[in-house]
Design an enzyme around this catalytic site. Structure first.
Site, PDB file in Angstrom:
ATOM      1  N   ARG A  54       0.856  -1.195   0.000  1.00  0.00           N
ATOM      2  CA  ARG A  54       0.000   0.000   0.000  1.00  0.00           C
ATOM      3  C   ARG A  54       0.890   1.243   0.000  1.00  0.00           C
ATOM      4  O   ARG A  54       1.275   1.734   1.070  1.00  0.00           O
ATOM      5  CB  ARG A  54      -0.920  -0.026   1.220  1.00  0.00           C
ATOM      6  CG  ARG A  54      -1.908  -1.192   1.205  1.00  0.00           C
ATOM      7  CD  ARG A  54      -2.870  -1.141   2.374  1.00  0.00           C
ATOM      8  NE  ARG A  54      -2.193  -1.377   3.637  1.00  0.00           N
ATOM      9  CZ  ARG A  54      -1.937  -2.582   4.143  1.00  0.00           C
ATOM     10  NH1 ARG A  54      -2.295  -3.663   3.472  1.00  0.00           N
ATOM     11  NH2 ARG A  54      -1.331  -2.708   5.301  1.00  0.00           N
ATOM     12  N   LYS A 114       9.637 -16.598  10.129  1.00  0.00           N
ATOM     13  CA  LYS A 114       9.656 -17.902  10.810  1.00  0.00           C
ATOM     14  C   LYS A 114       8.778 -18.936  10.108  1.00  0.00           C
ATOM     15  O   LYS A 114       9.140 -20.115  10.021  1.00  0.00           O
ATOM     16  CB  LYS A 114       9.215 -17.743  12.258  1.00  0.00           C
ATOM     17  CG  LYS A 114       7.882 -17.039  12.423  1.00  0.00           C
ATOM     18  CD  LYS A 114       7.578 -16.759  13.869  1.00  0.00           C
ATOM     19  CE  LYS A 114       6.361 -15.832  13.982  1.00  0.00           C
ATOM     20  NZ  LYS A 114       6.686 -14.453  13.574  1.00  0.00           N
ATOM     21  N   GLU A 138      18.116 -14.212  12.440  1.00  0.00           N
ATOM     22  CA  GLU A 138      18.057 -14.093  13.903  1.00  0.00           C
ATOM     23  C   GLU A 138      16.697 -13.614  14.390  1.00  0.00           C
ATOM     24  O   GLU A 138      16.195 -14.073  15.424  1.00  0.00           O
ATOM     25  CB  GLU A 138      19.145 -13.132  14.391  1.00  0.00           C
ATOM     26  CG  GLU A 138      19.259 -13.013  15.895  1.00  0.00           C
ATOM     27  CD  GLU A 138      19.708 -14.306  16.553  1.00  0.00           C
ATOM     28  OE1 GLU A 138      18.875 -14.942  17.244  1.00  0.00           O
ATOM     29  OE2 GLU A 138      20.869 -14.694  16.363  1.00  0.00           O
ATOM     30  N   VAL A 141      13.067 -15.940  15.397  1.00  0.00           N
ATOM     31  CA  VAL A 141      12.736 -16.816  16.517  1.00  0.00           C
ATOM     32  C   VAL A 141      12.282 -16.091  17.775  1.00  0.00           C
ATOM     33  O   VAL A 141      11.234 -16.381  18.324  1.00  0.00           O
ATOM     34  CB  VAL A 141      13.912 -17.757  16.856  1.00  0.00           C
ATOM     35  CG1 VAL A 141      13.600 -18.587  18.103  1.00  0.00           C
ATOM     36  CG2 VAL A 141      14.196 -18.668  15.686  1.00  0.00           C
ATOM     37  N   GLY A 143      12.611 -12.339  18.547  1.00  0.00           N
ATOM     38  CA  GLY A 143      12.802 -10.896  18.540  1.00  0.00           C
ATOM     39  C   GLY A 143      14.251 -10.500  18.745  1.00  0.00           C
ATOM     40  O   GLY A 143      15.142 -10.923  18.023  1.00  0.00           O
ATOM     41  N   ILE A 145      16.217 -11.264  21.151  1.00  0.00           N
ATOM     42  CA  ILE A 145      17.050 -12.227  21.874  1.00  0.00           C
ATOM     43  C   ILE A 145      17.996 -12.925  20.906  1.00  0.00           C
ATOM     44  O   ILE A 145      17.549 -13.550  19.940  1.00  0.00           O
ATOM     45  CB  ILE A 145      16.190 -13.285  22.589  1.00  0.00           C
ATOM     46  CG1 ILE A 145      15.228 -12.626  23.572  1.00  0.00           C
ATOM     47  CG2 ILE A 145      17.067 -14.303  23.300  1.00  0.00           C
ATOM     48  CD1 ILE A 145      14.232 -13.584  24.170  1.00  0.00           C
ATOM     49  N   GLY A 196      -2.242  -4.288  22.236  1.00  0.00           N
ATOM     50  CA  GLY A 196      -1.443  -4.511  21.039  1.00  0.00           C
ATOM     51  C   GLY A 196      -0.552  -5.732  21.108  1.00  0.00           C
ATOM     52  O   GLY A 196       0.266  -5.963  20.209  1.00  0.00           O
ATOM     53  N   LYS A 214       8.753 -21.643  15.424  1.00  0.00           N
ATOM     54  CA  LYS A 214      10.019 -21.344  16.086  1.00  0.00           C
ATOM     55  C   LYS A 214      10.657 -22.617  16.644  1.00  0.00           C
ATOM     56  O   LYS A 214      11.886 -22.770  16.614  1.00  0.00           O
ATOM     57  CB  LYS A 214       9.784 -20.317  17.190  1.00  0.00           C
ATOM     58  CG  LYS A 214       9.325 -18.974  16.645  1.00  0.00           C
ATOM     59  CD  LYS A 214       8.825 -18.045  17.738  1.00  0.00           C
ATOM     60  CE  LYS A 214       8.323 -16.731  17.158  1.00  0.00           C
ATOM     61  NZ  LYS A 214       7.724 -15.839  18.171  1.00  0.00           N
TER      62      LYS A 214
END
Length: 442
Positions: A54, A114, A138, A141, A143, A145, A196, A214
């Site tokens: 969009r 993922k 990275e 899986v 965020g 981490i 959210g 994951k």
């Protein structure tokens, strides 16, 4: 994007596929941190195109040239002069076709996808290997981490035996709120949506699909074998009740949705990959992970026990993981090298859920009569499941049921427990099997 002064050499050309919450954060960081990124990489990074669905949508992209926005993602990845492509569209198609095209045209790829990696990761790896470029993920899986690279690189000289993770922030928020505030599932899910943390359609989260994808990725990395999402046993949290939460508390446990990846014992170990709610003791490292946070617990032969913890979702945390991969891949590009590719040499089979051995918490509504406990215990024994504890739950005076039994088993194969539950449902003394939940970490 305005080129910045920095190291010698032509800028590395970067294309971004997707500009939602994560993609927007990535674009902003590439622009705002241009000088630092150039210093870290050894070459400037030039954002040359942003593919969106969009184009007229309002986007907060200060410093980014609006002329970079395009709806023709296919043409963007076919340019032939791209060095790096970042994919944050999500889903299977068109993401798969676009990534494959980018790889075939010589661009290294950083993705947070993922679902695609869990369904068809080997195809992407093979395309990257044919072109001699990188595929990094990275952000796919947990965020921000860092867990993919430790499994792929830092622990490459060790043998990993177990990976257990809280890898979905939505479900962890819901279960944590049910535990700390005594809320029910429906009202807590509604709150998660208002904040959210959960999508309008929360199915992927609450039914365990997100965590299962994951788990497939983590199992593949940890055990050097190809594990697809269809290989992962999956159960969600929609059936978890306030009674389950209370029972866990009385046992000194807490309920979490866990992604559990292990190697089975034996001469030819197999991979076990499963996602389901479970009771874990309060002393377990994962028990204290609250809110929408994620954590991954790893056990290996030499390093022992390791814990990775942090925010598992959100634009900025996920963008941080994407940028980390981007810097690594860009450095490889500057050196004319590629990082480690797929490691699937072990080719271990995936064990069916029926062979998984663990403990169980079983809650039954039964007739309050002499001999009922003996009948129930005999049913467990006849199916090869021994009982560790049995207790009768006190019921209020206005309760409609006769009595409630709560039983905790010793470790037993999942198949034996399933057979036991089916047999319990046939007993005239059992009005209802209220809940069945695994007990892990003890």
């Amino acid at each position: 994007m305005t080129a910045v002064s920095g190291p010698n050499g032509d800028a590395l050309k970067v294309a971004l596929l997707g500009c939602g919450t994560v993609g927007g954060a990535v674009a902003r960081l590439i622009t705002e941190q241009a000088e630092d990124l150039a210093a870290r990489v050894g070459r400037r990074l030039e954002l040359v195109g942003i593919a969106v669905r969009r184009p007229n949508r309002q986007r907060d992209l200060p410093g980014v040239d609006p002329a970079l926005i395009t709806t023709d993602a296919e043409a963007l990845v076919r340019r032939g002069d791209l060095d790096l492509v970042i994919e944050v569209i999500g889903g299977i198609e068109p993401a798969r076709s676009l990534i494959l095209t980018a790889l075939e045209n010589g661009a290294s790829v950083v993705t947070a996808n993922k679902a695609l990696l869990a369904e068809d990761g080997p195809t992407l790896y093979e395309a990257a290997e044919r072109s001699g470029v990188d595929l990094y993920y990275e952000a796919a899986v947990a965020g921000a981490i860092p867990i993919v690279r430790p499994l792929l690189e830092s622990l490459a000289g060790d043998e990993i035996t177990t990976v257990i993770g809280i890898v979905n922030g939505t479900t962890n928020f819901i279960l944590d709120k049910m535990t700390t505030a005594g809320s029910g599932f429906a009202e807590t899910l509604s709150e998660a949506q208002d904040l959210g943390y959960a999508e309008a359609d929360p199915t992927a989260d609450v039914e365990g699909f997100d965590a299962a994808a994951k788990a497939a990725i983590l199992s593949s990395l940890a055990f050097h074998s190809r594990v697809r999402i269809d290989d992962v046993h999956r159960e969600g949290i929609t059936e978890v009740t306030s009674s389950d939460i209370s029972s866990a508390r009385e046992m000194g446990c807490v309920v979490k949705l866990l992604a559990i990846c292990t190697l089975t014992d034996g001469e030819q170990p197999r991979v076990s990959a499963r996602v389901h709610p479970a009771m874990i003791p309060l002393h377990h490292p994962l028990a204290s992970v609250g809110g929408a946070f994620n954590a991954v617990y790893v056990e290996s032969r030499s390093a022992g026990q390791l814990m990775f913890y942090g925010p598992g979702a959100g634009g900025a945390p996920t963008a941080s993981a994407v940028l980390g991969d981007l810097v690594t891949v860009a450095r490889n590009r500057v050196r004319g090298a590629a990082g480690p590719g797929e490691s699937s040499y072990a080719e271990r089979a995936v064990a069916p859920i029926g062979e998984v051995v663990t403990r169980y918490h079983v809650s039954l509504e039964v007739t309050d009569a002499v001999g009922v406990l003996e009948t129930v215990a005999r049913c467990f024994a006849e199916n090869g499941v021994s009982l560790q504890t049995v207790r009768q739950v006190p019921l209020p005076d206005d309760a409609t049921q006769d009595a409630q039994l709560v039983l905790v088993t010793h470790a037993a194969p999942d198949a034996a427990l399933s057979t036991t539950v089916a047999a319990l449902r046939e007993l005239p003394e059992v009005a209802q099997v209220i809940s069945v939940m695994r007990v892990e970490g003890q």
